[in-house]
Enzyme design. Sequence first.
Site, mmCIF file in Angstrom:
data_model
loop_
_atom_site.group_PDB
_atom_site.id
_atom_site.type_symbol
_atom_site.label_atom_id
_atom_site.label_comp_id
_atom_site.label_asym_id
_atom_site.label_seq_id
_atom_site.Cartn_x
_atom_site.Cartn_y
_atom_site.Cartn_z
ATOM 1 N N LYS A 170 -10.435 -7.884 46.092
ATOM 2 C CA LYS A 170 -11.330 -6.760 46.100
ATOM 3 C C LYS A 170 -10.891 -5.520 45.870
ATOM 4 C CE LYS A 170 -14.976 -9.418 45.595
ATOM 5 N NZ LYS A 170 -15.475 -9.477 43.949
ATOM 6 N N TYR A 186 -9.903 -12.407 50.009
ATOM 7 C CA TYR A 186 -10.887 -11.779 49.533
ATOM 8 C C TYR A 186 -10.775 -10.190 49.412
ATOM 9 C CZ TYR A 186 -15.910 -11.024 48.620
ATOM 10 O OH TYR A 186 -17.002 -10.387 47.812
HETATM 11 P P1 NAP Z 1 -22.948 -16.236 44.684
HETATM 12 O O1 NAP Z 1 -24.327 -16.235 44.751
HETATM 13 O O2 NAP Z 1 -22.073 -17.169 45.261
HETATM 14 O O3 NAP Z 1 -22.612 -16.496 42.996
HETATM 15 C C1 NAP Z 1 -21.435 -16.629 42.355
HETATM 16 C C2 NAP Z 1 -21.471 -17.132 41.137
HETATM 17 O O4 NAP Z 1 -19.884 -17.265 40.573
HETATM 18 C C3 NAP Z 1 -21.862 -18.530 41.384
HETATM 19 O O5 NAP Z 1 -22.847 -18.832 40.480
HETATM 20 C C4 NAP Z 1 -20.535 -19.360 41.089
HETATM 21 O O6 NAP Z 1 -20.588 -20.552 40.438
HETATM 22 C C5 NAP Z 1 -19.891 -18.615 39.958
HETATM 23 N N1 NAP Z 1 -18.362 -18.932 39.870
HETATM 24 C C6 NAP Z 1 -17.665 -19.389 41.178
HETATM 25 N N2 NAP Z 1 -16.372 -19.699 40.565
HETATM 26 C C7 NAP Z 1 -16.603 -19.462 39.206
HETATM 27 C C8 NAP Z 1 -15.403 -19.669 37.954
HETATM 28 N N3 NAP Z 1 -14.283 -20.004 38.338
HETATM 29 N N4 NAP Z 1 -16.018 -19.352 36.775
HETATM 30 C C9 NAP Z 1 -17.181 -19.019 36.660
HETATM 31 N N5 NAP Z 1 -18.176 -18.758 37.525
HETATM 32 C C10 NAP Z 1 -17.747 -19.004 38.825
HETATM 33 O O7 NAP Z 1 -21.999 -14.729 44.949
HETATM 34 P P2 NAP Z 1 -22.755 -13.526 45.128
HETATM 35 O O8 NAP Z 1 -23.035 -12.928 46.438
HETATM 36 O O9 NAP Z 1 -23.885 -13.264 44.004
HETATM 37 O O10 NAP Z 1 -21.533 -12.483 44.496
HETATM 38 C C11 NAP Z 1 -21.340 -12.032 43.186
HETATM 39 C C12 NAP Z 1 -20.099 -11.096 43.054
HETATM 40 O O11 NAP Z 1 -20.390 -10.135 44.127
HETATM 41 C C13 NAP Z 1 -18.704 -11.724 43.665
HETATM 42 O O12 NAP Z 1 -17.667 -11.367 42.996
HETATM 43 C C14 NAP Z 1 -18.808 -11.415 45.134
HETATM 44 O O13 NAP Z 1 -17.437 -11.580 45.561
HETATM 45 C C15 NAP Z 1 -19.186 -9.986 45.187
HETATM 46 N N6 NAP Z 1 -19.882 -9.211 46.379
HETATM 47 C C16 NAP Z 1 -20.857 -10.043 46.895
HETATM 48 C C17 NAP Z 1 -21.464 -9.588 48.031
HETATM 49 C C18 NAP Z 1 -22.611 -10.063 48.945
HETATM 50 O O14 NAP Z 1 -22.795 -9.742 49.953
HETATM 51 N N7 NAP Z 1 -23.092 -11.147 48.323
HETATM 52 C C19 NAP Z 1 -20.591 -8.375 48.590
HETATM 53 C C20 NAP Z 1 -19.591 -7.873 48.145
HETATM 54 C C21 NAP Z 1 -19.172 -8.202 46.813
HETATM 55 P P3 NAP Z 1 -20.969 -22.203 41.509
HETATM 56 O O15 NAP Z 1 -22.274 -21.948 42.233
HETATM 57 O O16 NAP Z 1 -20.814 -23.281 40.561
HETATM 58 O O17 NAP Z 1 -19.833 -22.074 42.675
#
Ligand code: NAP
Length: 253
Positions: free
Chosen positions: A158, A154
């Site tokens: 990133k 990851y």
């Molecule tokens: P999340 O709640 O897990 O949501 C991610 C979404 O992406 C889910 O709806 C998932 O679908 C979808 N997804 C996964 N694989 C996919 C694919 N191959 N094609 C299309 N959609 C796909 O994540 P989040 O926390 O909102 O994070 C969103 C972004 O921010 C990510 O890139 C993450 O790395 C980044 N981020 C998050 C945090 C944090 O603290 N939350 C911090 C830094 C960066 P499914 O449910 O079907 O798997």
Amino acid sequence: MSTTEQRVAVVTGAARGIGAATAVRLAAEGRAVAVLDLDEAACADTVKKITEAGGTALAVGCDVSDSAQVEAAVERIAAELGAPTVLVNNAGVLRDNLLFKMSESDWDTVMNVHLKGAFLMARACQKHMVDAKFGRIVSLSSSSALGNRGQLNYASVKAGLQGFTKTLAKELGKFGITANAVAPGFIVTDMTAATAERIGMGFEEFQTAMAGQIPVQRVGLPEDVANAIAFFASDDAGFVSGQVMYVAGGPLN
Ligand code: NAP
């Protein structure tokens, strides 16, 4: 933020979390939004929120790591909503493990969804942006880009997305297209809930512990990240490109 005409935005991974908040925010600013996620049915809640508020949204099922699905999804969005000129590369997965326990499939999955997915989506949307002489590409990096134990795959993607962003900014600037990255710290979503579960902590307890380490003394919400994405996606941000904005409640070392 001014938007001179209705833009079409695509937000990947928009069924929930940061992607859902971003889709809602971009729609509230007047854009038609393609709510793209793995499962089209899972996009219904986000689409409903947007349409109930008077906005325009389309649910699109697509695996961003599959080039044929991406090409078909972007064609469909162009036909049903109009040329996509705002792209938010947000779809993401975690496959955390220490190096000695990390499988090849853990590595490949994370590479494919985050990096290959962002590449395929940007490649498919850029022709519409070039024709429109306008484009905004915003990709989700992370504070983990600076290195994080248990997240070799990851952290690598990133950090990779930061190089991806700076390169797109250099290649596409002459077409009126900007590329920027938003790098969140700890945000309350299903992703961080899963992390709490993996390390055997209750989610509330995990959030309290994390908040104590953040200068503003609270954890982030999806809307905090959507606010930053909305700036980069705006017409007003046309002279800001190739940047990484940390949205983490404080500076990171
Ligand atoms: P999340 O709640 O897990 O949501 C991610 C979404 O992406 C889910 O709806 C998932 O679908 C979808 N997804 C996964 N694989 C996919 C694919 N191959 N094609 C299309 N959609 C796909 O994540 P989040 O926390 O909102 O994070 C969103 C972004 O921010 C990510 O890139 C993450 O790395 C980044 N981020 C998050 C945090 C944090 O603290 N939350 C911090 C830094 C960066 P499914 O449910 O079907 O798997």
